[in-house]
Scaffold this active site. Sequence first.
Site, PDB file in Angstrom:
ATOM      1  N   CYS A 217      25.888   4.589   7.707  1.00  0.00           N
ATOM      2  CA  CYS A 217      26.218   5.183   6.671  1.00  0.00           C
ATOM      3  C   CYS A 217      25.467   6.480   5.516  1.00  0.00           C
ATOM      4  O   CYS A 217      24.198   6.238   5.595  1.00  0.00           O
ATOM      5  CB  CYS A 217      26.576   3.878   4.771  1.00  0.00           C
ATOM      6  SG  CYS A 217      26.840   5.170   3.352  1.00  0.00           S
TER       7      CYS A 217
ATOM      8  N   CYS B 105      30.515  11.574   7.384  1.00  0.00           N
ATOM      9  CA  CYS B 105      30.474  10.657   6.553  1.00  0.00           C
ATOM     10  C   CYS B 105      31.041   9.519   8.100  1.00  0.00           C
ATOM     11  O   CYS B 105      31.377  10.310   8.441  1.00  0.00           O
ATOM     12  CB  CYS B 105      31.803  10.824   5.283  1.00  0.00           C
ATOM     13  SG  CYS B 105      31.706   8.986   5.220  1.00  0.00           S
TER      14      CYS B 105
HETATM   15  N1  DGL Z   1      31.137   5.793   4.933  1.00  0.00           N
HETATM   16  C1  DGL Z   1      30.072   6.207   4.399  1.00  0.00           C
HETATM   17  C2  DGL Z   1      29.287   7.722   4.793  1.00  0.00           C
HETATM   18  O1  DGL Z   1      28.656   7.731   6.014  1.00  0.00           O
HETATM   19  C3  DGL Z   1      30.709   6.537   2.588  1.00  0.00           C
HETATM   20  C4  DGL Z   1      31.763   5.863   2.425  1.00  0.00           C
HETATM   21  C5  DGL Z   1      31.816   5.566   0.976  1.00  0.00           C
HETATM   22  O2  DGL Z   1      31.956   6.716  -0.142  1.00  0.00           O
HETATM   23  O3  DGL Z   1      32.104   4.914   0.725  1.00  0.00           O
HETATM   24  O4  DGL Z   1      29.252   8.424   3.927  1.00  0.00           O
END
Ligand code: DGL
Length: 268
Positions: free
Chosen positions: A73, A183
């Site tokens: 993430c 993301c």
């Molecule tokens: N999947 C996450 C990222 O790579 C974030 C998604 C979210 O906002 O929870 O930033």
Amino acid sequence: MSEAAIGIMDSGFGGLSVWREVQKRLPSENLIYFADSGFCPYGTRPEDEVFGLTHRVIRFLISKGCKLLVIACNTATGVAIQRLRATYDLPFVGMEPALKPASEASKTGVIGVLATENTFKGERFHKNKEIHAAGKELIVQPGYGLVELVEEGKLNGAEAREKLEPLIQPMLEGNVDQLVLGCSHYPFLSKEIKELVGERMNLLDPAPAVSKQVERLIEQYQLANSGDQEPYFKFFSSGDIVALRQFVENNLPEQRTLPKSFEKVLVF
Ligand code: DGL
């Protein structure tokens, strides 16, 4: 040698774009995935809250004996990885928008970045930009509504297109030729994004590079699994466990036949 699992976490389903690469690269490894879908999205929450959420998931993975932790993430990496590395004596792998390969590949000198609001606010992103994208023009765009689309499994179709179009249009007009998916949820929207950008943009998903880094650390710390037993693949969620199972079954076709277990976690 270590039979302990590699722990992989995200605010939700996005980190599965990293899970599939790690599994392909290291097929003998046991993997534990945690989707914090009960608290998704992380990208619009205050930083201290994102740190607290991430920390408790990491504690959960450590309680399961994980030998290496992947923060799949960008948002949580930006907010938490430095403090977690300073707190735990375990190897951590994080992820951040792939500005370096984008800068190297760009012919127009204009790079588009789609990421969460928190990723753009973080000091880590600004350093990444200074070091890897100096002299390039960046068109940065928070991916409003995209994480929710992915969590709902709406990866294709009219609703996805409606959300993506206004985010991508300024990049098409701005002559972007490299689009950084900053993301981990966004690679699941690649098909729809490609419909919009055609051949004009190359999409950059850092997941293969993240899995390479996992492999390097596994070698460096001599943590590889012996491969004597069939590996296990465990999936946990703080949210809807049926939705997680469905997402895995529908969107990781290459790994469909692997045996998997799913469990909802309420208190941890
Ligand atoms: N999947 C996450 C990222 O790579 C974030 C998604 C979210 O906002 O929870 O930033």
